[in-house]
Design a protein around this motif. Structure first.
Motif, PDB file in Angstrom:
ATOM      1  N   GLU A  78      45.690  38.514  39.741  1.00 32.76           N
ATOM      2  CA  GLU A  78      45.441  37.503  40.249  1.00 32.76           C
ATOM      3  C   GLU A  78      44.808  37.890  41.575  1.00 32.76           C
ATOM      4  N   SER A  80      43.692  40.846  42.942  1.00 32.52           N
ATOM      5  CA  SER A  80      42.699  41.639  42.886  1.00 32.52           C
ATOM      6  C   SER A  80      41.293  40.799  42.427  1.00 32.52           C
ATOM      7  N   LEU A  81      41.439  40.009  41.513  1.00 34.05           N
ATOM      8  CA  LEU A  81      40.398  39.026  41.102  1.00 34.05           C
ATOM      9  C   LEU A  81      39.892  38.062  42.100  1.00 34.05           C
ATOM     10  N   GLU A  82      41.034  37.483  42.842  1.00 30.75           N
ATOM     11  CA  GLU A  82      40.656  36.803  43.957  1.00 30.75           C
ATOM     12  C   GLU A  82      39.925  37.272  45.225  1.00 30.75           C
ATOM     13  N   TYR A 137      37.830  39.875  44.512  1.00 28.82           N
ATOM     14  CA  TYR A 137      36.379  40.264  43.969  1.00 28.82           C
ATOM     15  C   TYR A 137      35.809  38.866  44.092  1.00 28.82           C
ATOM     16  N   ASN A 138      36.384  37.685  43.785  1.00 27.13           N
ATOM     17  CA  ASN A 138      35.823  36.346  43.704  1.00 27.13           C
ATOM     18  C   ASN A 138      35.301  36.106  45.202  1.00 27.13           C
ATOM     19  N   TRP A 163      33.519  35.741  34.658  1.00 28.29           N
ATOM     20  CA  TRP A 163      33.932  36.940  34.396  1.00 28.29           C
ATOM     21  C   TRP A 163      33.757  37.535  32.811  1.00 28.29           C
ATOM     22  N   VAL A 176      31.638  40.721  36.748  1.00 28.04           N
ATOM     23  CA  VAL A 176      31.694  39.213  37.472  1.00 28.04           C
ATOM     24  C   VAL A 176      30.246  38.777  37.645  1.00 28.04           C
ATOM     25  N   SER A 221      37.873  48.762  35.687  1.00 29.33           N
ATOM     26  CA  SER A 221      39.242  48.110  35.555  1.00 29.33           C
ATOM     27  C   SER A 221      40.369  48.719  35.182  1.00 29.33           C
ATOM     28  N   LEU A 233      42.759  48.132  38.060  1.00 26.87           N
ATOM     29  CA  LEU A 233      42.944  46.742  37.973  1.00 26.87           C
ATOM     30  C   LEU A 233      44.050  46.330  36.988  1.00 26.87           C
ATOM     31  N   GLN A 288      42.673  32.744  37.866  1.00 26.34           N
ATOM     32  CA  GLN A 288      41.278  33.063  38.543  1.00 26.34           C
ATOM     33  C   GLN A 288      40.118  33.088  37.544  1.00 26.34           C
ATOM     34  N   THR A 289      40.445  33.352  36.360  1.00 26.27           N
ATOM     35  CA  THR A 289      39.263  33.842  35.215  1.00 26.27           C
ATOM     36  C   THR A 289      39.642  33.077  33.985  1.00 26.27           C
TER      37      THR A 289
END
Length: 572
Positions: A65, A67-69, A71-72, A163, A171, A193, A196, A259-260
């Protein structure tokens, strides 16, 4: 099998039965408690293991979460950058300013982002405007117009990141529509990934999947690649649900990645959760064996103490069996064994009294035998008288009287049967035929008779005097009650499997079903059908006897079924 077990138990000594009974009563509660303790311990191990796995899964999903946040936020900072918006919309007067922004701002910015995060492999703007392409940083949307992710990205809500997993993690996001002048421009970021989805070693031993909201696979660890079919099942269950795969079962641990809209699935083999149950089984079995060993000693002492008095009573019974009737048996104990001993003593006293009485009963028996011999004289006197009447009828040419007397003599000879209860089928049929001939003569042959007798039944034996009552019943209640037409009596005898079957049929008015059932259960005057049925079932068993089939207006069939016996069988 059940009968063999009962015979085995019945053949055991009482001491052994008592020992086995005690042992069974004690072992069952111990085994139940042991199994319950093992089951509870196994459940506790499963619960603790699942809690640990859920905790690790939560840690992993939180890391993903974050890491994705990141990148977002990165891609959001790009779409709201005014310089980048200007580039994708081609809001330039000349190419000099565009070249300056591309070389002096776009490429340094992309390189800086890649250097700061080594997992960012590519950043590309896909634009529908007429801006010239620039390396991999700025490309025309027509290059990817056939890609699935591109169509999904165009359908997404503005300002929302999308994503995808298309040979790598992708993304995308749309530039704000109020800058695009009717065109849709996208920013595209490809991410490595590997780092990730760097899972902890404790979970790598399980089958782990990450799938999007459409159950499309995003990630699968090496243990899960051979079990991708698990995703095709119903995975809407809560955490800890049991999933079966043929002979293998898994516990499912599931976490949502907000997040995704991805879902993290961890399939844990149930065997792995109970690896520590072996030590619990060994300890439980050890305690059970110790308890049983201690109880065996106690059972032996108690059973030996209780059985000693039964052995003493058995010894006295053996002495009586050998003829020692002068033995005096008594006990002062008030338990069941003492009561049994005292009852045996009283029975022995009563037995001596009965022996004394038996001498007097023998005298009475001899007197009864003497009276029986006197009664045997009467049949001979009857036969001699009938023979004299027959001779006088022949002498006077009264052949019909001779025929009646001969039939009557034959009837009584077969009916008396020298006092035996068993007779040959031939004599039983002769007795029945003699009765029918006498009735026909008395009624001036007002009805017809048909016989269908198989030759093989003549050599068999059966109970004496069972056919004549059925024939009498058929004549009195069937043929005599017929209002129109001539009466017909049919008698059949045949062999069927291992039985002899006699049928007595009349064409009388018949009877209702309740009457047909009642005639075999209610006593009637004279020698009725119930008497015959009771005699047959008493000697041969309930599967044999009389059955009645009758229809109103069509007559009645009475059937006798008896086992097939021959002379040597009856002698044995």
């Amino acid at each position: 099998m059940r009968r063999e077990r009962l015979c085995l138990f019945d053949g055991m000594r009482f001491r052994h039965k008592l020992f086995v009974s005690y042992l069974t009563v004690i072992i069952i509660p111990i085994l139940v408690l042991g199994l319950y303790a093992y089951h509870q311990s196994k459940q506790m191990l499963e619960y603790q293991a699942l809690q640990g796995i859920e905790k690790n899964a939560g840690t992993i999903t939180e890391s993903i979460e974050k890491s994705l946040e990141r990148y977002n936020h990165t891609i959001q900072s790009i779409i709201y950058n005014t310089t980048f918006e200007k580039i994708v919309t081609n809001d330039y007067i000349d190419l000099v300013n565009l070249s300056r922004d591309l070389n002096g701002y776009l490429m340094p910015y992309f390189n800086m982002m890649k250097n700061m995060d080594q997992n960012i492999e590519q950043i590309t703007f896909y634009t529908q405007s007429s801006v010239p392409e620039y390396g991999d940083a700025l490309l025309s949307a027509s290059r990817v117009s056939e890609e699935r992710w591109y169509h999904d990205a165009l359908l997404a809500a503005p300002n929302r990141n999308q994503w995808f997993f298309d040979d790598g993690l992708i993304v995308t996001a749309q530039f704000p529509s109020f800058y695009t002048k009717g065109n849709t421009n996208l920013v595209y970021m490809r991410i490595n990934s590997k780092d990730l989805f760097n899972l902890s070693n404790t979970l790598q031993e399980n089958a782990i999947f990450i799938a999007d909201e459409n159950q499309r696979l995003i990630y699968a660890n090496p243990n899960a690649k051979q079990r991708q079919y698990l995703l095709s099942g119903d995975l809407s269950n809560e955490d800890g649900s049991l999933i079966r795969d043929g002979q293998t079962s898994f516990f499912l641990v599931k976490k949502e990645i907000q997040q995704t809209n991805w879902t993290f699935y961890c399939f844990v083999p149930t065997k792995k959760l109970t690896e520590g149950a072996g030590s619990i089984i060994r300890v439980t079995l050890g305690l059970i064996l110790i308890c049983i060993a201690a109880l065996l000693v106690i059972i032996y002492i108690f059973s030996r103490t209780m059985i000693r008095r039964i052995y003493a009573l058995n010894s006295m019974m053996k002495r009586v069996e050998m003829g020692d009737l002068s033995l005096r048996v008594a006990s002062t104990s008030r338990d069941e064994i003492g009561e049994m001993t005292n009852r045996f003593g009283r029975m022995l006293i009563r037995l001596n009294e009965l022996i004394d009485e038996s001498y007097r009963s023998k005298i009475v028996q001899k007197e009864a035998e003497l009276r029986a011999l006197q009664w045997q004289i009467n049949p001979h006197f009857l036969y001699n008288t009938l023979s004299f009447i027959n001779w006088q009828a022949i002498k006077s040419d009264s052949y019909e009287i001779s025929h009646v007397v001969t039939s009557l003599s034959k009837f009584y000879r077969t009916a008396l049967n020298r006092g035996n209860n068993i007779t040959s089928v031939r004599d039983e049929l002769e007795n029945m035929k003699s009765y029918v001939e006498i009735i026909q003569i008395m009624r001036d042959y007002s009805f017809d008779v048909e016989y269908e007798i198989e030759e093989a039944v003549y050599v068999c034996y059966t109970i004496h005097l069972i056919l004549q009552p059925l024939v009498e019943n058929a004549i009195l209640h069937g043929i005599d009650q017929k209002e129109a037409g001539r009466g017909l009596l049919k008698v059949r005898a045949r062999l069927c499997d291992n039985a002899i079957v006699f049928d007595v049929e009349d064409n009388g008015p018949g009877m209702p079903p309740d009457t047909a059932e009642r005639i075999l259960t209610v006593y009637s005057t004279g020698y009725g059908l119930k008497n015959v049925n009771d005699r047959i079932q008493l000697l041969y068993g309930p599967e044999y006897g009389i059955s009645v089939s009758s229809q109103l207006g069509r007559g009645t069939i009475m059937t006798i079924t008896v086992p097939q016996y021959h002379q040597n069988t009856m002698d044995g």
